[in-house]
Design an enzyme around this catalytic site. Structure first.
Site, PDB file in Angstrom:
ATOM      1  N   PHE A 138       0.856  -1.196   0.000  1.00 50.16           N
ATOM      2  CA  PHE A 138       0.000   0.000   0.000  1.00 50.16           C
ATOM      3  C   PHE A 138       0.886   1.238   0.000  1.00 50.16           C
ATOM      4  CE2 PHE A 138      -2.546   3.434   1.744  1.00 50.16           C
ATOM      5  CZ  PHE A 138      -3.687   3.328   0.963  1.00 50.16           C
ATOM      6  N   ASP A 222       9.129   2.646   1.659  1.00 51.38           N
ATOM      7  CA  ASP A 222       7.922   3.290   2.181  1.00 51.38           C
ATOM      8  C   ASP A 222       7.857   2.984   3.674  1.00 51.38           C
ATOM      9  OD1 ASP A 222       5.405   4.010   3.047  1.00 51.38           O
ATOM     10  OD2 ASP A 222       4.394   3.416   1.191  1.00 51.38           O
ATOM     11  N   LYS A 251       2.387   9.368   8.531  1.00 46.93           N
ATOM     12  CA  LYS A 251       1.597   8.897   9.685  1.00 46.93           C
ATOM     13  C   LYS A 251       2.047   9.405  11.071  1.00 46.93           C
ATOM     14  CE  LYS A 251      -1.128   5.143   7.928  1.00 46.93           C
ATOM     15  NZ  LYS A 251      -0.847   4.796   6.537  1.00 46.93           N
TER      16      LYS A 251
HETATM   17  C1  LIG Z   1      -1.029   5.068   5.149  1.00 49.93           C
HETATM   18  C2  LIG Z   1       0.001   4.692   4.178  1.00 49.93           C
HETATM   19  C3  LIG Z   1       0.205   5.448   3.007  1.00 49.93           C
HETATM   20  C4  LIG Z   1      -0.671   6.612   2.625  1.00 49.93           C
HETATM   21  O1  LIG Z   1      -0.626   7.639   3.556  1.00 49.93           O
HETATM   22  P1  LIG Z   1      -1.772   8.783   3.517  1.00 49.93           P
HETATM   23  O2  LIG Z   1      -1.307   9.757   4.556  1.00 49.93           O
HETATM   24  O3  LIG Z   1      -3.060   8.103   3.866  1.00 49.93           O
HETATM   25  O4  LIG Z   1      -1.787   9.344   2.164  1.00 49.93           O
HETATM   26  C5  LIG Z   1       1.245   5.063   2.175  1.00 49.93           C
HETATM   27  N1  LIG Z   1       2.032   4.017   2.461  1.00 49.93           N
HETATM   28  C6  LIG Z   1       1.863   3.284   3.579  1.00 49.93           C
HETATM   29  C7  LIG Z   1       2.787   2.151   3.862  1.00 49.93           C
HETATM   30  C8  LIG Z   1       0.840   3.583   4.464  1.00 49.93           C
HETATM   31  O5  LIG Z   1       0.650   2.831   5.554  1.00 49.93           O
END
Ligand SMILES: *Cc1c(COP(=O)(O)O)cnc(C)c1O
Length: 399
Positions: A138, A222, A251
């Site tokens: 994600f 990420d 986050k």
């Molecule tokens: C939550 C998340 C995102 C996206 O972050 P947003 O602030 O919701 O745009 C991207 N990568 C990972 C691994 C995430 O957990």
């Protein structure tokens, strides 16, 4: 206003892209939350791994209040003090050299993807456009980050997408097979959070490092969910001793104030020259001051050690639940305070999440069957134990 009236207002006027239950949360303290009706919940989700210091943390609240009186916003026409201090702190904590600030995770990943493409453009290799990413990964919801996201249902109806090849997470041979001279980068999470709390198999991140080095491509980490101490080290990658070329944070970085960051090594420092990328709100003094307060508390209160300790307690309790309820619970997995209890396929995990909420514990569902547990890093052993007692009772009660 009463809870039902507020819920009705939301149902009538908010865009219907979420599935909120009929309750309104009004207040929090530490790892506990209360709804309008006064009911208490143990917060084992921290607003999706965001509320690093829990709710109402005095240091964070004071930092935000003081900064709000000084300067909330400026834009990047000028430097501001909290922002440059934050950049220095983050480069030190991550081993990176440069930081670009934005306001969310998906924006941080957009910056990573643009960085990778622009880097090869300026090196005279503009054909390097393709990205390798992973099934169930994600990376966010904007069109670039969405292309890298590895869950087809999130992309339905939004095509055509950027050129991204998805490979099974952990499958080194497939990554080698898909690598080519047109690939600019591999983007990867050290634990797939949204995908169901799946830690990278041992050696996987190191193998990716070797593959990109051989191919002359970039490794993008990420760390949006795994960063800021969530797994017990500042970055998830640090547990494997592997360094990416660039990474994204968001986050938990400012404890709940919106922020995102793209960090990179010096070799990529020229890839995005003035005018090539930007953000109006990115690096604003308010979010930067909040992030500095979060980093201060992580350091002064030794939260990385606390996460390791709480993580061990959590792992033991989840393993015990696996043994106690083998009919319904398939397994437990994760790292630090990013863990999950994985329910067997016959169990409706969303219904289980709702039963837990009714019993006073908030968790989230990730990857279909995983009850994801991501409490504030400040949760106490007693609070965590009490919340797990409730989970135990709910699992034991007839459905
Ligand atoms: C939550 C998340 C995102 C996206 O972050 P947003 O602030 O919701 O745009 C991207 N990568 C990972 C691994 C995430 O957990």
């Amino acid at each position: 206003m009463f809870q039902d009236d507020l819920v009705a207002l939301g149902r009538d006027h908010l865009y219907q892209n979420y599935r909120q239950p009929p309750l309104v949360i009004v207040r929090g303290e530490g790892a506990r939350l209360w709804d309008v009706a006064g009911k208490q919940y143990f917060d084992l989700f921290a607003g999706i791994a965001v509320s690093t210091l829990g709710h109402g943390h005095p240091r964070l609240a004071a930092a935000i209040a003081e900064q709000a009186k000084q300067l909330i916003h400026l834009s990047n026409y000028f430097y501001n003090q909290p922002n440059v201090e934050l950049a220095a702190r983050l480069t030190k904590l991550t081993g990176m050299d440069r930081v670009f600030f934005c306001n969310s995770g998906t924006e941080a990943n957009e910056a990573l993807l643009k960085l990778a493409r622009r880097h090869f453009f300026s090196k005279g290799e503009p054909e390097r456009l393709r990205v390798i990413a992973f099934d169930n990964g994600f990376h966010g919801r904007t069109l670039g980050a969405l292309a890298a996201t590895g869950t087809p249902k999130y992309k339905e109806g939004f095509g055509p997408m950027l050129n991204v090849t998805h490979v099974p997470y952990g499958d080194v041979a497939r990554v080698r097979q898909e690598m080519g001279p047109d690939v600019c980068a591999i983007i990867v999470e050290s634990v797939q959070g949204e995908g169901g709390v799946l830690p990278a198999p041992p050696g996987f991140l190191r193998a990716l490092r070797e593959i990109v080095d051989e191919a002359g491509a970039l490794l993008l980490a990420d760390e949006i969910q795994t960063g800021i101490g969530r797994t017990g080290t500042f970055l998830g990658f640090q547990q494997e001793g592997v360094e990416a070329d660039a990474l994204s944070l968001a986050k938990g970085l400012a404890g709940g104030v919106p922020i995102g960051a793209m960090l990179c090594k010096a070799a990529l420092a020229e890839a995005l020259p003035p005018g090539s990328h930007g953000s109006t709100f990115g690096g604003n003094p308010l979010a930067s001051a909040a992030a500095l307060a979060v980093l201060d508390v992580i350091e002064k209160d030794r939260l990385l050690e606390a996460v390791q300790q709480r993580g061990r307690e959590l792992q033991e309790r989840l393993q015990a639940l696996c043994s106690k309820y083998p009919k319904d619970v398939a397994s437990a997995r994760g790292r630090g305070l990013l863990q999950a209890l994985v329910m067997k396929d016959h169990v409706d995990a969303r219904a289980m999440m709702e039963k837990l909420r009714e019993a006073g514990v908030l968790v989230t569902v990730a990857g279909g069957q995983a009850l994801r547990i991501t409490p504030p890093l400040t949760i106490t052993s007693v609070e965590l134990g009490a919340a797990l007692d409730i989970i135990d009772q709910v699992l034991g009660s007839p459905s």
